[in-house]
Design a protein around this motif. Structure first.
Motif, PDB file in Angstrom:
ATOM      1  N   ASN A 177       0.800  -1.080  -0.038  1.00  0.00           N
ATOM      2  CA  ASN A 177      -0.498   0.318   0.221  1.00  0.00           C
ATOM      3  C   ASN A 177       0.835   0.906  -0.166  1.00  0.00           C
ATOM      4  O   ASN A 177       2.122   1.572   0.890  1.00  0.00           O
ATOM      5  N   LYS A 178       0.847   1.759  -1.267  1.00  0.00           N
ATOM      6  CA  LYS A 178       1.408   3.288  -0.900  1.00  0.00           C
ATOM      7  C   LYS A 178       1.087   4.364   0.222  1.00  0.00           C
ATOM      8  O   LYS A 178       2.394   4.637   0.179  1.00  0.00           O
TER       9      LYS A 178
ATOM     10  N   ASP B 235       7.207  -3.210  -3.030  1.00  0.00           N
ATOM     11  CA  ASP B 235       6.186  -3.614  -2.782  1.00  0.00           C
ATOM     12  C   ASP B 235       6.429  -5.096  -3.134  1.00  0.00           C
ATOM     13  O   ASP B 235       5.007  -6.079  -2.822  1.00  0.00           O
TER      14      ASP B 235
ATOM     15  N   ARG C 283       2.338  -6.076 -11.813  1.00  0.00           N
ATOM     16  CA  ARG C 283       1.025  -5.581 -10.564  1.00  0.00           C
ATOM     17  C   ARG C 283       0.191  -6.084 -10.707  1.00  0.00           C
ATOM     18  O   ARG C 283      -0.903  -6.274 -11.926  1.00  0.00           O
TER      19      ARG C 283
ATOM     20  N   THR D 267      -7.065  -1.149 -14.342  1.00  0.00           N
ATOM     21  CA  THR D 267      -6.938  -0.690 -12.839  1.00  0.00           C
ATOM     22  C   THR D 267      -5.730  -1.845 -12.335  1.00  0.00           C
ATOM     23  O   THR D 267      -5.366  -2.629 -13.075  1.00  0.00           O
TER      24      THR D 267
ATOM     25  N   GLY E  12      -2.257  -2.246 -10.173  1.00  0.00           N
ATOM     26  CA  GLY E  12      -1.966  -1.970  -8.922  1.00  0.00           C
ATOM     27  C   GLY E  12      -2.674  -1.145  -8.780  1.00  0.00           C
ATOM     28  O   GLY E  12      -4.016  -0.760  -8.515  1.00  0.00           O
ATOM     29  N   GLU E  13      -2.041   0.144  -7.985  1.00  0.00           N
ATOM     30  CA  GLU E  13      -2.589   1.839  -7.712  1.00  0.00           C
ATOM     31  C   GLU E  13      -2.928   2.656  -8.333  1.00  0.00           C
ATOM     32  O   GLU E  13      -2.997   3.722  -8.380  1.00  0.00           O
ATOM     33  N   THR E  14      -2.985   2.629  -9.794  1.00  0.00           N
ATOM     34  CA  THR E  14      -2.585   2.837 -10.580  1.00  0.00           C
ATOM     35  C   THR E  14      -4.028   2.682 -11.505  1.00  0.00           C
ATOM     36  O   THR E  14      -4.413   1.575 -12.041  1.00  0.00           O
ATOM     37  N   GLN E  15      -4.759   3.984 -11.800  1.00  0.00           N
ATOM     38  CA  GLN E  15      -6.757   3.545 -12.421  1.00  0.00           C
ATOM     39  C   GLN E  15      -6.414   4.804 -13.174  1.00  0.00           C
ATOM     40  O   GLN E  15      -6.466   6.014 -13.119  1.00  0.00           O
TER      41      GLN E  15
ATOM     42  N   THR F 296      -3.302  11.539  -6.015  1.00  0.00           N
ATOM     43  CA  THR F 296      -2.620  11.266  -5.582  1.00  0.00           C
ATOM     44  C   THR F 296      -2.857  11.626  -4.019  1.00  0.00           C
ATOM     45  O   THR F 296      -1.638  11.571  -3.133  1.00  0.00           O
TER      46      THR F 296
ATOM     47  N   GLU G 290      -6.885   7.144 -10.133  1.00  0.00           N
ATOM     48  CA  GLU G 290      -5.444   6.757  -9.017  1.00  0.00           C
ATOM     49  C   GLU G 290      -3.664   6.950  -9.766  1.00  0.00           C
ATOM     50  O   GLU G 290      -4.093   6.459 -10.954  1.00  0.00           O
TER      51      GLU G 290
ATOM     52  N   ASN H 139      -0.288   6.040  -9.024  1.00  0.00           N
ATOM     53  CA  ASN H 139       1.201   5.070  -8.134  1.00  0.00           C
ATOM     54  C   ASN H 139       2.432   4.515  -9.164  1.00  0.00           C
ATOM     55  O   ASN H 139       2.456   3.370  -9.604  1.00  0.00           O
TER      56      ASN H 139
END
Length: 755
Positions: free
Chosen positions: A267-268, A324, A332, A351, A353-356, A394, A438, A440
């Protein structure tokens, strides 16, 4: 006043072309200035840099501006003011290319405000200025006293008919399957950007080597020019350091930061919180609440940043552990969804990972095309891709500030990745919009993937799906140890040595962008990064195709329907009508939107509507206008006027023919009004078109059943007919003449020539 004698260096491109760098003649109050000339293209580049850095500045405040004067091409700017305005996307993209090539080569401790300005004062249609902008900027710095670990140069390399060429002409680029802008110093490359038509990794590496050989020649010329100018680089001191504090921060924080770097925190936000806590603990332990004096917090955070960077890098180099917990070549987790939004003509969520990215597709008509009116480029674009990065992506608590240079650059990369997969014959203007919800790392590559899915969801028959991946690099300056990272996180981009984005299909690369922060990147490392990127790209394509194996068979019900029909060049005016009257009437009565353009000596009409019935009605109207009358064809015409000898019928828009009384019925017609009236619609057959006059003779009676026992009156010889009509003006016709079937024959004064 004596005219100054400029200092010049000439670079021979080896094919009859040359580049001249001139200094000492123009803009002499700037810290450095040069005029770069190639053919009729002249670029003035200047650099100005403050002598002191602003307080608390710990980065390089560099600004690069590129501007094209409309006068350079002998043109007036558009708009009411008729003067150059804000920078266009094209100018911003060129400025970004130069900025990315220059920025890594300024000294790390040089923090003075520095401005590089490149202006196109003269343009040559055969010499593209973007290929010279980086050379001009670097040469201006080379002849100045501004500290710089250069020089560098930028060149454009293309593969045309299987052969590489440096700085090709616009016409040559149209035949190219590879176009790259490559920047670097004499020893290394540090920036790459471009597009390709599914070329292999090996071909791309060959292109880079070919470009670097030319860049070396440019760097030598700049060094020689700087020696001729003889200006020494300035002395500066832009950082105040506390070496004892630096050592304490490293000693107390490094073990904790290294442990965290090896902890595999996915988790970032949690990872950032724990890394920040290490720095906070150092401040709390070394500066208690009763500490008297000013806490050097800015210095501590700067030193801790270096500690965290080293810890993360050593964890990957020594323990092969990423932040990670992934393997170096691991992607991811990915999930995708199409058709999420009902309103757009296509939509998709991608999506990783945490990029969407939430991307949408809108289909429009030719009227929706983007008009391009710049100093050196005019035209239109029918495929658009826009990228938006709101602060909440972010968790940044600030208001959005509109589209910035970063958004323009990322959107352009994704557009180039996808554009060659759009069918050439698609009748729509296509707009893809990627909203990053999102982030990351690798948001531009998420845009490519989401854009592919959204296009397929919209029913756009893309040639092949495209995926994108961002690669990273960590190197050890004290050894030959390195690791290549697939699908980098934001932190890995920030703390690493390379950001290498690669997009493509299963069959080859479509676009790339690379920024390198270190010296000495070998082609061996590049080759490994490209191969690892290919494997990652194929993995992502598997997931994309599992989500949506192929584009939808049809567009969505609420998408506009567009058909195109060809129009003879000489009929374009007839379809448009005087003042646009005809085409406006067609649009109003059919509920369509129609645009016409002339291509290859013919007109192409694009007709858009919300349903098929409207399109069919508009197509029928246009086909009527452009139709060529055919002898023997049956038409439903409108009676335009009636005379004593017959009626004129409009069988096609603007095309009238004569229906003589003798052709109205099988029986004798004394008065045309017995059969037709003005405004009536009547079916007729086209019997004859006069070859000389183009006049048309129509018949109604031939479409009617022939009366039983009807006998056609025999045709008289031509000579007899001439004798009979020779005294037309001296006698009245015999109105009592009868046809063989007992019906009255037409009166002779009705037997008029066709009109």
């Amino acid at each position: 006043m004596v005219k100054p004698q400029p200092i010049e260096k000439v670079i021979d491109l080896g094919d009859g072309r040359s580049i001249t760098i001139e200094t000492g003649k123009l803009a002499k109050q700037a810290d450095g200035s040069v005029m770069v000339k190639c053919g009729g293209t002249y670029l003035l580049a200047t650099v100005t840099s403050a002598t002191e850095a602003k307080p608390d500045t710990d980065f390089m405040p560099l600004t690069v501006e590129y501007k094209e004067k409309f006068a350079s091409a002998g043109r007036f700017p558009g708009g009411f003011t008729r003067r150059e305005g804000r920078a266009s996307d094209y100018e911003i993209l060129i400025a970004r290319l130069v900025d990315r090539a220059l920025r890594p080569l300024f000294p790390d401790d040089y923090h003075a405000d520095t401005f590089v300005t490149i202006t196109l004062f003269s343009s040559d249609p055969e010499v593209m200025p973007d290929a010279l902008a980086g050379l001009a900027a670097s040469a201006a710095i080379a002849v100045s006293d501004v500290p710089f670990h250069g020089p560098i140069s930028e060149v454009k390399v293309a593969r045309i008919d299987g052969q590489f060429k440096i700085n090709p002409t616009p016409a040559e680029l149209e035949r190219a399957d590879l176009e790259l802008m490559v920047a670097g110093s004499y020893d290394d490359l540090n920036m790459i950007e471009g597009e390709m038509k599914e070329v292999s990794e090996d071909v791309m590496l060959e292109a880079l080597k070919f470009a670097h050989a030319e860049i070396k020649k440019h760097c030598i010329a700049q060094k020689e020019l700087a020696e001729l100018v003889g200006k020494a680089k300035r002395e500066y001191c832009h950082e105040d350091n506390d070496e004892e504090l630096r050592a304490r921060v490293r000693e107390q924080c490094y073990p904790k930061a290294y442990k965290l770097a090896c902890s595999a925190i996915a988790n970032k936000a949690e990872r950032e919180r724990q890394f920040s806590a290490v720095c906070d603990e150092f401040i709390a332990e070394n500066y208690p609440e009763d500490f008297e004096g000013e806490i050097p917090e800015a210095l501590i955070k700067r030193y801790y940043h270096d500690v965290q960077r080293d810890a993360v890098r050593r964890a990957m180099l020594d323990e092969t552990k990423r932040l990670d917990g992934r393997a170096m070549d691991e992607i991811r987790p990915i999930w995708c969804e199409v058709g999420y939004l009902p309103g757009p003509h296509g939509s998709a969520i991608f999506t990783r990972g945490e990029t969407q990215s939430l991307s949408t597709v809108t289909l429009g008509t030719k009227l929706d095309e983007k008009l391009v009116d710049e100093a050196t480029v005019q035209g239109s674009e029918k495929f658009l891709l826009h990228y938006n990065f709101p602060p909440f992506a972010t968790n940044d608590p600030k208001a959005p500030k509109g589209v910035g240079r970063r958004e323009i650059g990322h959107g352009n990369l994704a557009m180039r990745a996808l554009k060659n997969m759009i069918p050439e014959d698609i009748p729509y203007t296509v707009r893809v919009v990627s909203d990053i919800l999102e982030s990351n790392g690798s948001s531009s590559m998420a845009t490519v993937c989401a854009g592919t899915l959204a296009l397929m969801d919209a029913g756009v028959k893309i040639k092949k799906p495209v995926a994108g991946i961002a690669m990273g690099l960590i190197t050890d300056t004290n050894s030959d140890k390195y690791c290549v990272l697939s699908d980098i996180l934001g932190d890995e981009d920030h703390l690493g040595d390379m950001d290498f984005k690669v997009t493509g299909t299963r069959d080859g690369i479509t676009a790339t962008q690379m920024d390198i922060k270190i010296d000495g990147l070998s082609y061996e490392i590049l080759a490994k990064a490209l191969d690892q990127a290919r494997r990652g790209r194929l993995h992502i394509l598997d997931i994309i195709e599992e989500t949506m194996p192929a584009p939808r068979e049809d567009y969505k019900p609420h998408a506009p329907r567009i058909v195109s029909i060809d129009i003879p060049k000489d009929m374009i005016g007839a379809v448009i009508g005087p003042g646009g009257k005809i085409i406006q009437d067609i649009q109003a009565t059919t509920g369509t939107t129609i645009s016409i353009e002339e291509v290859d000596n013919k007109g192409i009409a694009s007709i858009a509507a919300a349903n098929k019935a409207s399109i069919d009605a508009a197509v029928a109207r246009i086909k009527q206008i452009i139709a060529v009358p055919e002898v023997g064809a049956v038409y439903k015409g409108k009676v335009k006027s009636i005379l004593a000898f017959g009626a004129f019928i409009e069988i096609l828009p603007g095309k009238d023919g004569l229906l003589h009384v003798s052709e109205m019925d099988w029986k004798r017609v004394e008065d045309p009004h017995e059969v037709v009236n003005e405004g009536d619609e009547v079916e007729v057959i086209l019997k004859e078109i006069d070859e000389k006059t183009g006049k048309m003779r129509l018949s109604r009676r031939e479409l009617l059943p022939k009366p039983e026992g009807y006998v056609e009156r025999p045709e008289r010889p031509a000579g007899e007919r001439r004798e009979r009509h020779g005294d037309r003006n001296n006698r009245r016709p015999n109105n009592g003449e009868r046809r063989g079937n007992g019906e009255h024959a037409p009166r002779n004064n009705n037997e008029q020539p066709m009109d």
